[in-house]
Design an enzyme around this catalytic site. Structure first.
Site, PDB file in Angstrom:
ATOM      1  N   LYS A  57       0.809  -1.234   0.000  1.00  0.00           N
ATOM      2  CA  LYS A  57       0.000   0.000   0.000  1.00  0.00           C
ATOM      3  C   LYS A  57       0.840   1.282   0.000  1.00  0.00           C
ATOM      4  O   LYS A  57       0.398   2.319  -0.498  1.00  0.00           O
ATOM      5  CB  LYS A  57      -0.938   0.020   1.212  1.00  0.00           C
ATOM      6  CG  LYS A  57      -2.063  -0.992   1.179  1.00  0.00           C
ATOM      7  CD  LYS A  57      -3.173  -0.563   0.256  1.00  0.00           C
ATOM      8  CE  LYS A  57      -4.500  -1.276   0.497  1.00  0.00           C
ATOM      9  NZ  LYS A  57      -4.459  -2.728   0.691  1.00  0.00           N
ATOM     10  N   SER A  82      -8.898   0.912   8.228  1.00  0.00           N
ATOM     11  CA  SER A  82      -8.481   0.347   9.508  1.00  0.00           C
ATOM     12  C   SER A  82      -7.284  -0.550   9.262  1.00  0.00           C
ATOM     13  O   SER A  82      -6.778  -1.195  10.165  1.00  0.00           O
ATOM     14  CB  SER A  82      -9.618  -0.461  10.122  1.00  0.00           C
ATOM     15  OG  SER A  82     -10.065  -1.407   9.191  1.00  0.00           O
ATOM     16  N   GLU A 208      -9.490 -13.813  -4.911  1.00  0.00           N
ATOM     17  CA  GLU A 208     -10.212 -13.235  -3.772  1.00  0.00           C
ATOM     18  C   GLU A 208     -10.780 -14.355  -2.897  1.00  0.00           C
ATOM     19  O   GLU A 208     -10.830 -15.508  -3.300  1.00  0.00           O
ATOM     20  CB  GLU A 208     -11.305 -12.266  -4.245  1.00  0.00           C
ATOM     21  CG  GLU A 208     -12.370 -12.869  -5.109  1.00  0.00           C
ATOM     22  CD  GLU A 208     -13.376 -11.846  -5.626  1.00  0.00           C
ATOM     23  OE1 GLU A 208     -13.405 -10.697  -5.137  1.00  0.00           O
ATOM     24  OE2 GLU A 208     -14.156 -12.206  -6.518  1.00  0.00           O
ATOM     25  N   GLY A 212     -16.225 -13.849  -0.352  1.00  0.00           N
ATOM     26  CA  GLY A 212     -16.460 -12.484  -0.835  1.00  0.00           C
ATOM     27  C   GLY A 212     -16.062 -12.366  -2.291  1.00  0.00           C
ATOM     28  O   GLY A 212     -15.186 -11.582  -2.645  1.00  0.00           O
ATOM     29  N   ASP A 214     -17.139 -11.014  -4.966  1.00  0.00           N
ATOM     30  CA  ASP A 214     -17.860 -10.003  -5.753  1.00  0.00           C
ATOM     31  C   ASP A 214     -17.195  -9.705  -7.087  1.00  0.00           C
ATOM     32  O   ASP A 214     -17.876  -9.488  -8.089  1.00  0.00           O
ATOM     33  CB  ASP A 214     -18.009  -8.712  -4.949  1.00  0.00           C
ATOM     34  CG  ASP A 214     -16.665  -8.109  -4.586  1.00  0.00           C
ATOM     35  OD1 ASP A 214     -15.980  -8.698  -3.737  1.00  0.00           O
ATOM     36  OD2 ASP A 214     -16.298  -7.082  -5.178  1.00  0.00           O
ATOM     37  N   SER A 309       1.200  -9.911  -0.769  1.00  0.00           N
ATOM     38  CA  SER A 309       0.891  -8.480  -0.670  1.00  0.00           C
ATOM     39  C   SER A 309       1.207  -7.816   0.668  1.00  0.00           C
ATOM     40  O   SER A 309       1.367  -6.609   0.727  1.00  0.00           O
ATOM     41  CB  SER A 309      -0.580  -8.255  -1.021  1.00  0.00           C
ATOM     42  OG  SER A 309      -1.410  -9.059  -0.212  1.00  0.00           O
TER      43      SER A 309
HETATM   44  C1  PLP Z   1      -5.253  -3.729   0.417  1.00  0.00           C
HETATM   45  C2  PLP Z   1      -4.691  -5.075   0.378  1.00  0.00           C
HETATM   46  C3  PLP Z   1      -5.043  -5.993  -0.634  1.00  0.00           C
HETATM   47  C4  PLP Z   1      -6.082  -5.684  -1.698  1.00  0.00           C
HETATM   48  O1  PLP Z   1      -5.667  -4.637  -2.540  1.00  0.00           O
HETATM   49  P1  PLP Z   1      -6.698  -3.932  -3.524  1.00  0.00           P
HETATM   50  O2  PLP Z   1      -5.883  -2.944  -4.275  1.00  0.00           O
HETATM   51  O3  PLP Z   1      -7.768  -3.293  -2.684  1.00  0.00           O
HETATM   52  O4  PLP Z   1      -7.270  -4.985  -4.394  1.00  0.00           O
HETATM   53  C5  PLP Z   1      -4.419  -7.228  -0.646  1.00  0.00           C
HETATM   54  N1  PLP Z   1      -3.517  -7.570   0.291  1.00  0.00           N
HETATM   55  C6  PLP Z   1      -3.151  -6.720   1.283  1.00  0.00           C
HETATM   56  C7  PLP Z   1      -2.146  -7.171   2.280  1.00  0.00           C
HETATM   57  C8  PLP Z   1      -3.727  -5.441   1.351  1.00  0.00           C
HETATM   58  O5  PLP Z   1      -3.360  -4.612   2.340  1.00  0.00           O
END
Ligand code: PLP
Length: 326
Positions: A57, A82, A208, A212, A214, A309
Site C-alpha cells: 500500500k 483500519s 479473492e 467475498g 464479488d 501483498s
Molecule cells: C489492500 C490489500 C489488498 C487488496 O488490494 P486492492 O488494491 O484493494 O485490491 C491485498 N492484500 C493486502 C495485504 C492489502 O493490504
C-alpha cells in the site's frame, strides 16, 4: 469506453517507478524448491510483506501524494482505513511533508492505531454502527481542504501499486502466469498494466476469498456486483464492490478471477511460516494459495509469479491460525 477509462497507461507505471526509486524498498523475490516440487512449477514470490509499512500500500499512497501540487500537499491528506492503507498513507505523507489524518473505526486493533500514530498521523475515531465514515471525511474535506487518498479507485494509486509487478518482471523475466491478491482491485489492475507493458505471454489472475467473490461475479456478468459484508479471515480483501476505475482495466487485461477458502489460506500461511520462515497475513496468502491448491491448471515447469501483498497481522490472531488443526 471513454479515453479517461483507459488511463492509467504503462507510461504512468514508469513515472510511479521513478517517483518511488530510492524511497520504496525494492522487495526481494523469494523461491522455494519445496513449493515448486509441490505444485510442479517454478514459482517466484514478490514479497511485499517486506515493503515499508509492511504491505504494498505504501507504493500507491506515496505515488498519489507525490502527484499532488504543493498547495494540495500543504493542506494535508485524508484517508479512511483500519488496515494497511492507513499505515501506507501515514508514512508516505510524513516522507513528503504533508499532514495526514486517518479516520478509523473505534474498534480498530490497537496495534494498527499505534502504528499509524507512530508515523505521525492524526487518528480520528468513528462508531462503525452509527456513523458513516464517508460523511465524516467529506465534512473534514470541506472544513480543511485536505485531499482524500482513496484506497484503490484512483489512477495514481493503481500505477503506484503496479510497480511491485514491474519490479518482479524486471528481476525474473517472462512469466506464464501472475497471481494477484484482490480486494478493490488497485493491486490487480496495476499488476495487469505492468504485465501489459513488460510481457507478451503472461496471463494475469486475481484471487479473492471465496466468501467475498464479488469481483468474480462482476467479471462474469460484465457489470459491477455489490455484495453484503463477507466473512473471511482475509481482512484486506473484504471490499463490497470492485472500483469503477479498477474494473475496466481488470475486464480488459485480466484472464480470470479465482477464489480460495479460509482453510486454504491458513494452509498457505503455515507453509510460509514453516518452510519459508516468513510472516504473511491472510490476505497476502491469496495468490500463493490459488497456486498451492490447484485453482489454475499448471503445465510442467511453467513460470508463475505471485504477489505476496503484506505481512501485517496481530500476533495473537496469527498464532491462533498457525495452531489450527488444518
Ligand atoms: C489492500 C490489500 C489488498 C487488496 O488490494 P486492492 O488494491 O484493494 O485490491 C491485498 N492484500 C493486502 C495485504 C492489502 O493490504
Amino acid at each position: 469506453m471513454t479515453l479517461e477509462s483507459l488511463k492509467p497507461t504503462y507510461a504512468d507505471v514508469c513515472l510511479a517507478s521513478q517517483r518511488l526509486a530510492g524511497v520504496a524498498h525494492r522487495t526481494p523475490v523469494l523461491t522455494s524448491q519445496t513449493f515448486n516440487d509441490m505444485v510442479g512449477a517454478q514459482v517466484f514470490f514478490k514479497c511485499e510483506q517486506f515493503q515499508r509499512g509492511g504491505a504494498f500500500k505504501f507504493r500507491g499512497a506515496y505515488n498519489a501524494i507525490a502527484a499532488l501540487t504543493e498547495l494540495q500537499r500543504a493542506a494535508g491528506v485524508l484517508a479512511y482505513s483500519s488496515g494497511n492503507h492507513a499505515q501506507g498513507v501515514a508514512l508516505a505523507a510524513r516522507l513528503l511533508g504533508a499532514k495526514a489524518t486517518i479516520i478509523m473505526p473505534s474498534d480498530a486493533p490497537e496495534s494498527k492505531v499505534k502504528a499509524t500514530r507512530g508515523y505521525g498521523a492524526e487518528v480520528i475515531h468513528y462508531d462503525r454502527a452509527t456513523e458513516d465514515r464517508t460523511v465524516i471525511a467529506l465534512d473534514i474535506q470541506k472544513r480543511t481542504g485536505m485531499v482524500l487518498v482513496p484506497p484503490f479507485d484512483d489512477h495514481n494509486i493503481i500505477s503506484g501499486q503496479a510497480t511491485a509487478a514491474k519490479e518482479l518482471f524486471e528481476e525474473v523475466g517472462e512469466l506464464d502466469a501472475l497471481m494477484v491478491c484482490l480486494g478493490g482491485g488497485g493491486l490487480l489492475a496495476g499488476s495487469a498494466l505492468a504485465a501489459s507493458g513488460l510481457s507478451s505471454t503472461c496471463k494475469v489472475y486475481g484471487v479473492e476469498p471465496e466468501a467475498g467473490n464479488d469481483v468474480q461475479q462482476s467479471f462474469k456478468s460484465g457489470s459491477i456486483v455489490r455484495i453484503d459484508p463477507p466473512q473471511s479471515i482475509a481482512d484486506g480483501a473484504l471490499t463490497l464492490a470492485v472500483g469503477e476505475k479498477t474494473f475496466p482495466i481488470i475486464q480488459r487485461l485480466v484472464t480470470d478471477i479465482l477464489t480460495v477458502t479460509d482453510e486454504q489460506l491458513i494452509q498457505t500461511m503455515k507453509f510460509f511460516a514453516e518452510r519459508m520462515n516468513t510472516v504473511v497475513e491472510p490476505t497476502g496468502c491469496l495468490g500463493a494459495a490459488a497456486v498451492q491448491h490447484g485453482a489454475i491448471k499448471i503445465k510442467p515447469n511453467q513460470r508463475i509469479g505471485v504477489i505476496v501483498s503484506g505481512g501485517n497481522v496481530d500476533l495473537l490472531t496469527y498464532s491462533r491460525y498457525l495452531s489450527m488443526p488444518i
